[in-house]
Design a protein around this motif. Structure first.
Motif, short mmCIF file in Angstrom:
data_model
loop_
_atom_site.label_atom_id
_atom_site.label_comp_id
_atom_site.label_asym_id
_atom_site.label_seq_id
_atom_site.Cartn_x
_atom_site.Cartn_y
_atom_site.Cartn_z
N HIS A 1 1.37 4.53 -2.74
CA HIS A 1 1.49 6.02 -2.44
C HIS A 1 2.76 6.62 -3.32
O HIS A 1 2.66 7.71 -4.03
CB HIS A 1 1.57 6.44 -1.15
N THR B 1 -4.59 10.11 7.98
CA THR B 1 -3.78 9.57 6.95
C THR B 1 -4.38 8.45 6.20
O THR B 1 -4.29 7.94 5.07
CB THR B 1 -2.35 9.08 7.41
N HIS C 1 1.00 -1.16 -0.02
CA HIS C 1 -0.12 0.06 0.10
C HIS C 1 0.83 1.24 -0.07
O HIS C 1 0.63 2.18 -0.83
CB HIS C 1 -0.95 0.12 1.31
N GLU C 2 1.90 1.16 0.66
CA GLU C 2 2.81 2.40 0.89
C GLU C 2 3.44 2.53 -0.31
O GLU C 2 3.73 3.63 -0.57
CB GLU C 2 3.73 2.18 2.01
#
Ligand SMILES: [Zn+2]
Length: 254
Positions: free
Chosen positions: A141, A233, A137-138
């Motif tokens: 980003h 976030t 997921h990161e």
């Protein structure tokens, strides 16, 4: 005389607004990894530099790095596996995975350019596949260039607000709209990152259904003792599960 200066102010205001729109249009580019058209006014090199510059401060804010090297190397192993097995490998970004000592705040986040962080509080609740889900997921980003996009978006709204406040009293109204746009983008960012995370999990041989478990862990964490950093976030865990299921369907069929 008063009328004249009023007209000049309106014209200057309009010029600033026009400048904001022209810059926005000229900054449009298609993200080669996601195919999405974005407004961005910085290069990948600038993103990497911003990330590298902010990384030590980010670590400091979370009590520094986790001291146990074995845990850190586990995070590295899973992160590097995701990068090697996915399109992340073909990007110019420099991926670096940091395990933070913070054992209270459940969180993970990415700086532009590839600096990725996970707190020990979150790490300690995850299996390897779930850790892959969080790191995937990161990475999403980073590849989605979400920070760079938000920086461009906020400078667009700032310029617009400046133009509006020179031309009249619309400044605060416009900055209000700007705030809302940032929040909406934030939500879209999460969904895009979830989808990319699912794809990277599948490509690295992890069961993507573990991403749903991650959402449940995050939801439980946001329960009675709400953690504001986390909430801001990573909004809307409930709605994300449906989209994750759709992504699993979409990519498992391949
Ligand atoms: Zn996120």
């Amino acid at each position: 005389m008063r009328r004249g200066s009023w007209r000049v102010r309106i014209l200057i205001g309009l010029a600033i607004v026009a400048f904001a729109f022209v810059r926005r249009c000229s900054n449009q580019e298609e993200n080669p990894y996601t195919g999405r058209v974005q407004n961005i006014d910085m290069s990948a090199e600038q993103e990497i530099a911003i990330g590298l510059q902010s990384a030590p401060e980010m670590a400091q804010q979370h009590g520094g790095l986790y001291p146990d090297e074995r845990m850190q190397s586990l995070v590295d192993a899973v992160g590097n596996k995701l990068v090697k097995s996915s399109i992340a490998r073909e990007t110019p970004y420099q991926y670096d995975f940091h395990l933070l000592a913070d054992d209270r705040t459940i969180n993970a986040f990415a700086l532009p350019g590839g600096q990725i962080f996970i707190t020990y509080a979150l790490f300690s609740q995850l299996t390897e596949a779930q850790l892959a889900g969080v790191l995937g997921h990161e990475i999403g980003h980073v590849i989605g260039r979400h920070s760079a996009e938000r920086i461009a978006e906020s400078s667009f709204w700032q310029t617009l607000a400046t133009g509006a406040s020179v031309g009249g009293d619309m400044g605060s109204l416009v900055s209000g709209i700007g705030q809302n746009t940032l929040l909406k983008n934030g939500r879209g960012d999460e969904l895009e990152s979830d989808e990319l995370g699912v794809l990277f999990m599948i490509q690295s041989g992890y069961d993507p259904h573990e991403m749903i478990k991650v959402m449940e862990i995050l939801k439980a964490a946001a329960g009675p003792n709400r953690v504001p950093e986390f909430q801001s976030t990573h909004p809307d865990p409930e709605n994300r599960i449906d989209k994750i299921k759709e992504a699993i369907q979409k990519y498992s069929g391949r």
